[in-house]
Structures are given as C-alpha cells and as structure tokens.
Design an enzyme around this catalytic site. Structure first.
Site, PDB file in Angstrom:
ATOM      1  N   GLU A  40       0.827  -1.213   0.000  1.00 37.77           N
ATOM      2  CA  GLU A  40       0.000   0.000   0.000  1.00 37.77           C
ATOM      3  C   GLU A  40       0.860   1.262   0.000  1.00 37.77           C
ATOM      4  OE1 GLU A  40      -3.765   1.871   2.510  1.00 37.77           O
ATOM      5  OE2 GLU A  40      -2.383   0.517   3.519  1.00 37.77           O
ATOM      6  N   LYS A 113     -10.215   2.457  -2.128  1.00 40.77           N
ATOM      7  CA  LYS A 113     -10.381   1.891  -0.787  1.00 40.77           C
ATOM      8  C   LYS A 113     -11.714   2.326  -0.181  1.00 40.77           C
ATOM      9  CE  LYS A 113      -7.641   1.536   3.495  1.00 40.77           C
ATOM     10  NZ  LYS A 113      -6.318   1.909   4.077  1.00 40.77           N
ATOM     11  N   CYS A 150      -5.787  -2.832   2.389  1.00 43.63           N
ATOM     12  CA  CYS A 150      -5.485  -2.737   3.812  1.00 43.63           C
ATOM     13  C   CYS A 150      -6.706  -2.877   4.721  1.00 43.63           C
ATOM     14  CB  CYS A 150      -4.695  -1.465   4.091  1.00 43.63           C
ATOM     15  SG  CYS A 150      -3.818  -1.506   5.685  1.00 43.63           S
TER      16      CYS A 150
END
Length: 291
Positions: A40, A113, A150
């Site tokens: 990331e 995300k 993540c």
C-alpha cells in the site's frame, strides 16, 4: 500462475523508493512472475501518521506519473502489476486507490479503498474520501482480480462481494504495523488476528488470498509517538486457508509463488458454502446494528 510479492522498506526519498521497486519488479519477472503485487502507498512513507495539509501535494492523477512509469515497465516485462497510489481526483477530493496495469501497460481497472480507518497513527479519514467504485473485480489477462486495500481486509462482506462477482483471487496491498508502546503480547495478538481474518476470507470464499505489507520503522513526524514498525509478514494463502508463503516481519524480500487457480473450483465442490448460504435470512447485514 506465478505471482510476485514485494515487501519493501521505504524512506522519504520517493525517487529512490521507486527505483528500488523497479529493481524488485524486474527480479520477480525474471523468476517467472506473471502478476506482481506491491504494498500500500508504495512510492513513499506512510504519511497518515499525522494530519498535515502539505501531504496532499504527494497525490497524483490516474492516469498520471506512476501509471506511466510502471505501465512502461509492465509492458516491457509483459506482466500484470498491482499498484497502490494516493489519487488526486479533484481539488480537495482524494482517494487511496489501487490500480491494475495490464501486460501492455494500459490500465485494466482501479479500486478505491472503501473502508477508511481513523486511529492513532492511522489518520486516513483526513486524507482519503471513501471509495465509490464498489467491490468490483478487475478483469485481466491473468484472471479476475478482487483487489481491496489494507483496512478492507478486516471486513468479510468486502471479500464475499468480490467473490460473488467472480473474483478468482483476493489481493490486499497493505501498510500495517505496531506502535512502539504496545507490549509484545499485544503485538502478537494483533499480527495473529491480521493473518487469521484473511485466511478466513480464503476459506469462506474458496479463493487464494495475497496480502503484501510493508516493513521497516517509520518515525512519527510530530514526535508524539514512537512511530510505526511495519510488521511485514506478507503472505499468500490457498482456498482452504493453507499458507503458501510467509515473509519475515523485518526484512525486505521478493518472492515468486505458484497459485493453482483451478484448486478454488475443487474446494468449492468439497465445501459448498455458496450453495448453503441462507440469503433469505441475511437482510440484516445491510443494517448498522441489530438489537
């Protein structure tokens, strides 16, 4: 299919980080990787330890400099490449965005995300607008990739929706680590939970999981904490949760592993979780909480 995982330490020198990534990507390609996954926000330090408006200067458009640089490399090497970028969509509108580059260097797709944390040393809500592209797999020449990022990895709903839309594997570029004041026992619990939840996604969905984390210590620019020691431990798991590879927590490394994409089909025949889901009784999942 051969997949390359790159676990790397970063510094404040973004140009040097990118050059090191290029070296590592070439190494993975030489070892036969058809798909390479990066961690990331791989171009620089994890800047979300503090809230600082000057950090927005790090963001870039998509397409933009990184997709051009890494797209040229993907085309040269003939690989599919998963990037993780700080996207500038418009003034005051930014995302934490994964981009998948095809073997010809073009953009196969992107994922913004969806779950954005706001915890000590992880002040991501200050920087990132939650994603608006949904949980849609990205079609590539090496398969349908369910790319998440993540904090998404803690949510079984995200993994399930990717699987329901035909993802052939789940991929998590990650930046997660320990704060210096945590006890060793607490550190062990955190790391164990992180691995366990993702292996659970593999089992529940009959899919391989690839999770690539950064490593190394990054100081807190404010000096209020001891910074973050990213715990590495990048890993890949098969569709029954079996560990295919596990990286150390404190070393940079490039590994190429083999993923058998047909195994997921067989596992779903043995363990038909999708057949037995009680979709008629799951309506409550769309509520915030049930009393």
């Amino acid at each position: 299919m051969k997949v390359g995982l790159i676990q790397q330490k970063n510094t404040a020198d973004r140009a040097a980080n990118i050059e090191k990534l290029k070296v590592n990507i070439r190494k993975a390609a030489r070892e036969g990787a058809e798909l390479v996954v990066l961690q990331e926000l791989h171009n620089g330090l994890y800047f979300c330890q503090t809230e600082d408006t000057s950090m927005f200067d790090l963001a870039e458009t998509i397409p933009g400099p990184s997709t051009e640089t890494f797209g040229a490399l993907a085309k040269e090497l003939g690989i599919v490449l998963v990037l993780s970028l700080f996207e500038k969509r418009a003034p005051g509108l930014y995302h934490n965005t994964a981009v998948v580059l095809e073997k010809d260097g073009t953009i196969a797709g992107k994922y913004r995300k969806m779950h954005i944390p706001d915890d000590p040393a992880y002040y991501e809500k200050f920087y990132f607008t939650p994603g608006d592209l949904g949980f849609e797999p990205i079609d590539t020449s090496v398969g349908r990739l369910g790319v998440l990022v993540c904090w998404d990895q803690w949510y079984p709903e995200a993994a399930r929706l990717m699987a329901m839309r035909g993802a052939e594997m789940l991929i998590y570029p990650t930046a997660i680590g320990w704060e210096s004041s945590d006890t060793q026992e607490e550190k062990d619990r955190q790391l164990g939970a992180w691995v366990t939840i993702q292996r659970g996604h593999a089992v529940a969905n009959g899919l391989p999981v690839i999770s690539v984390n950064r490593t190394g210590h990054e100081p807190d620019p404010s000096g209020q904490t001891g910074g973050i020691r990213f715990w590495g431990n990048s890993f890949a798991a098969g569709p029954q949760g079996e560990l295919l590879t596990v990286f150390p927590n404190d070393e940079e490394e490039v590994r190429v592993i083999e993923i058998d994409k047909t195994r997921g089909e067989n596992v779903r025949r043995w363990w038909p979780f999708f057949r037995d889901r009680r979709i008629d009784a799951f309506g409550g999942l769309t509520e915030r909480f049930l009393v």
